[in-house]
Design a protein around this motif. Structure first.
Motif, PDB file in Angstrom:
ATOM      1  N   ALA A  59     -37.564  39.250  44.782  1.00 14.54           N
ATOM      2  CA  ALA A  59     -38.214  39.746  45.951  1.00 14.54           C
ATOM      3  C   ALA A  59     -39.494  40.299  45.314  1.00 14.54           C
ATOM      4  CB  ALA A  59     -37.578  40.958  46.439  1.00 14.54           C
ATOM      5  N   ALA A  60     -39.470  41.292  44.288  1.00 15.52           N
ATOM      6  CA  ALA A  60     -40.808  41.683  43.704  1.00 15.52           C
ATOM      7  C   ALA A  60     -41.946  40.439  43.597  1.00 15.52           C
ATOM      8  CB  ALA A  60     -40.775  42.440  42.497  1.00 15.52           C
ATOM      9  N   VAL A  61     -41.511  39.505  42.872  1.00 12.74           N
ATOM     10  CA  VAL A  61     -42.406  38.408  42.702  1.00 12.74           C
ATOM     11  C   VAL A  61     -42.890  37.655  43.751  1.00 12.74           C
ATOM     12  CG1 VAL A  61     -42.771  36.137  41.495  1.00 12.74           C
ATOM     13  CG2 VAL A  61     -41.549  37.926  40.249  1.00 12.74           C
ATOM     14  N   LEU A  62     -42.092  37.507  44.696  1.00 13.39           N
ATOM     15  CA  LEU A  62     -42.693  36.943  46.023  1.00 13.39           C
ATOM     16  C   LEU A  62     -43.578  37.937  46.630  1.00 13.39           C
ATOM     17  CD1 LEU A  62     -40.028  35.700  48.923  1.00 13.39           C
ATOM     18  CD2 LEU A  62     -42.088  37.269  49.523  1.00 13.39           C
ATOM     19  N   LEU A  63     -43.521  39.352  46.633  1.00 16.46           N
ATOM     20  CA  LEU A  63     -44.495  40.173  47.182  1.00 16.46           C
ATOM     21  C   LEU A  63     -45.731  40.197  46.300  1.00 16.46           C
ATOM     22  CD1 LEU A  63     -41.883  42.900  48.252  1.00 16.46           C
ATOM     23  CD2 LEU A  63     -42.950  41.550  49.813  1.00 16.46           C
ATOM     24  N   SER A  64     -45.475  39.756  45.183  1.00 15.94           N
ATOM     25  CA  SER A  64     -46.895  40.105  44.093  1.00 15.94           C
ATOM     26  C   SER A  64     -48.167  39.094  44.413  1.00 15.94           C
ATOM     27  CB  SER A  64     -46.230  39.918  42.711  1.00 15.94           C
ATOM     28  OG  SER A  64     -46.128  38.843  42.275  1.00 15.94           O
ATOM     29  N   GLU A  78     -37.042  26.900  45.079  1.00 13.98           N
ATOM     30  CA  GLU A  78     -38.387  26.444  45.680  1.00 13.98           C
ATOM     31  C   GLU A  78     -38.214  26.145  47.219  1.00 13.98           C
ATOM     32  OE1 GLU A  78     -40.826  23.539  43.755  1.00 13.98           O
ATOM     33  OE2 GLU A  78     -40.895  24.721  41.847  1.00 13.98           O
ATOM     34  N   LYS A  79     -36.781  26.084  47.565  1.00 13.73           N
ATOM     35  CA  LYS A  79     -36.615  25.929  49.102  1.00 13.73           C
ATOM     36  C   LYS A  79     -36.710  27.182  49.731  1.00 13.73           C
ATOM     37  CE  LYS A  79     -33.263  21.874  48.426  1.00 13.73           C
ATOM     38  NZ  LYS A  79     -31.891  21.555  48.532  1.00 13.73           N
ATOM     39  N   LEU A  80     -36.649  28.323  48.977  1.00 11.33           N
ATOM     40  CA  LEU A  80     -36.807  29.518  49.820  1.00 11.33           C
ATOM     41  C   LEU A  80     -38.317  29.806  50.446  1.00 11.33           C
ATOM     42  CD1 LEU A  80     -34.841  31.791  47.111  1.00 11.33           C
ATOM     43  CD2 LEU A  80     -34.103  30.922  49.216  1.00 11.33           C
ATOM     44  N   PRO A  81     -38.260  30.325  51.581  1.00 13.72           N
ATOM     45  CA  PRO A  81     -39.811  30.676  51.967  1.00 13.72           C
ATOM     46  C   PRO A  81     -40.421  31.615  51.168  1.00 13.72           C
ATOM     47  CG  PRO A  81     -37.953  30.745  53.964  1.00 13.72           C
ATOM     48  CD  PRO A  81     -37.444  30.582  52.515  1.00 13.72           C
ATOM     49  N   ALA A 101     -40.950  30.397  40.960  1.00 14.21           N
ATOM     50  CA  ALA A 101     -39.536  29.809  40.557  1.00 14.21           C
ATOM     51  C   ALA A 101     -39.653  29.950  39.164  1.00 14.21           C
ATOM     52  CB  ALA A 101     -39.558  28.620  40.964  1.00 14.21           C
ATOM     53  N   ASN A 102     -40.843  29.673  38.384  1.00 16.82           N
ATOM     54  CA  ASN A 102     -40.829  29.944  36.901  1.00 16.82           C
ATOM     55  C   ASN A 102     -40.605  31.221  36.356  1.00 16.82           C
ATOM     56  OD1 ASN A 102     -41.367  27.089  36.404  1.00 16.82           O
ATOM     57  ND2 ASN A 102     -43.621  27.108  36.473  1.00 16.82           N
TER      58      ASN A 102
END
Length: 221
Positions: free
Chosen positions: A34-39, A112-115, A122-123
């Motif tokens: 979640a944090a990386v997605l938000l970053s 990588e299938k996650l929005p 992913a890395n």
């Protein structure tokens, strides 16, 4: 960068910081995701301020889903692009609950299938959470790889592939942390702090930046 310089380049970075890690705050794999997605296009400091409040009340996919988009936005509205990120995180949580039992998958394909989760995100998750040897190329790594001559490339994927080939295996697990931190604090975008650089002797960048206040002799003198 000459091939023979690569090993001492990373040995020097490791000596200065033997156990590097992400500056994002997290306690579970899902919190990291979640944090990386938000970053994206935001600072780690800004993300941490928001997630401290968010994770205190919702730190699982189901708990985030229960907040709903508007509820989630109230916690992350200080982060850039928060409308889009809230929608992505809610949809990612829905997939995690419905397809993965609320757990974060361990494969690049499923991540990588996650929005909102691209190759870089992913890395990070594969490396930080699962210990895989991956290279999450952000703006800092892209700049450092090109500026130093370590792994020049015209786009993040080309730089990633170059780094995976050139970084010695013993340094691969931590290499992206060292490069990010070096780019964030020393090899900065506008004026690299060459006078503070521990690996300056291995770097291709010319001209080196003199210390502030130093007298620079012109080439005509």
């Amino acid at each position: 960068m000459k091939k023979e310089f690569i090993e001492p380049f990373f040995a020097t970075l490791r000596a200065a910081n033997p156990l590097p890690t992400t500056e994002l705050e997290f306690t579970t794999v899902f919190e990291l995701l979640a944090a990386v997605l938000l970053s994206a296009q935001a600072t780690d400091v800004g993300v941490n301020k928001a997630t401290r409040r968010l994770f205190a009340v919702a730190n699982t996919p189901q708990a985030i889903l229960d907040l709903g988009v508007e509820g989630l936005e109230s916690y992350i509205k200080t982060i850039g692009l928060y409308h889009m990120k809230a929608k992505h995180l809610i949809e990612a949580c829905r997939i995690l609950v419905q397809r993965h039992g609320g757990e974060v998958p361990r494969t690049r394909e499923e991540l990588e299938k996650l929005p909102g989760v691209g190759r870089k995100t992913a890395n990070v998750v594969l490396n930080v959470a699962f210990g895989e040897e991956t290279m999450a190329v952000d703006t800092h790594i892209f700049r450092v790889a090109n500026r130093t001559g370590l792994a020049p490339g015209k786009d993040p994927y080309e730089v990633e592939m170059g780094l995976m080939k050139r970084v010695p295996k013993e340094y691969l697990a931590d290499a992206h942390h060292w490069l990010i931190l070096h780019g964030r604090y020393v090899c900065v975008a506008r004026t690299p702090r060459c006078w503070e650089c521990a690996v300056i002797q291995y770097c291709d960048y010319q001209p080196k930046t003199p210390p502030p206040g130093a007298t620079v002799r012109s080439s005509s003198s």
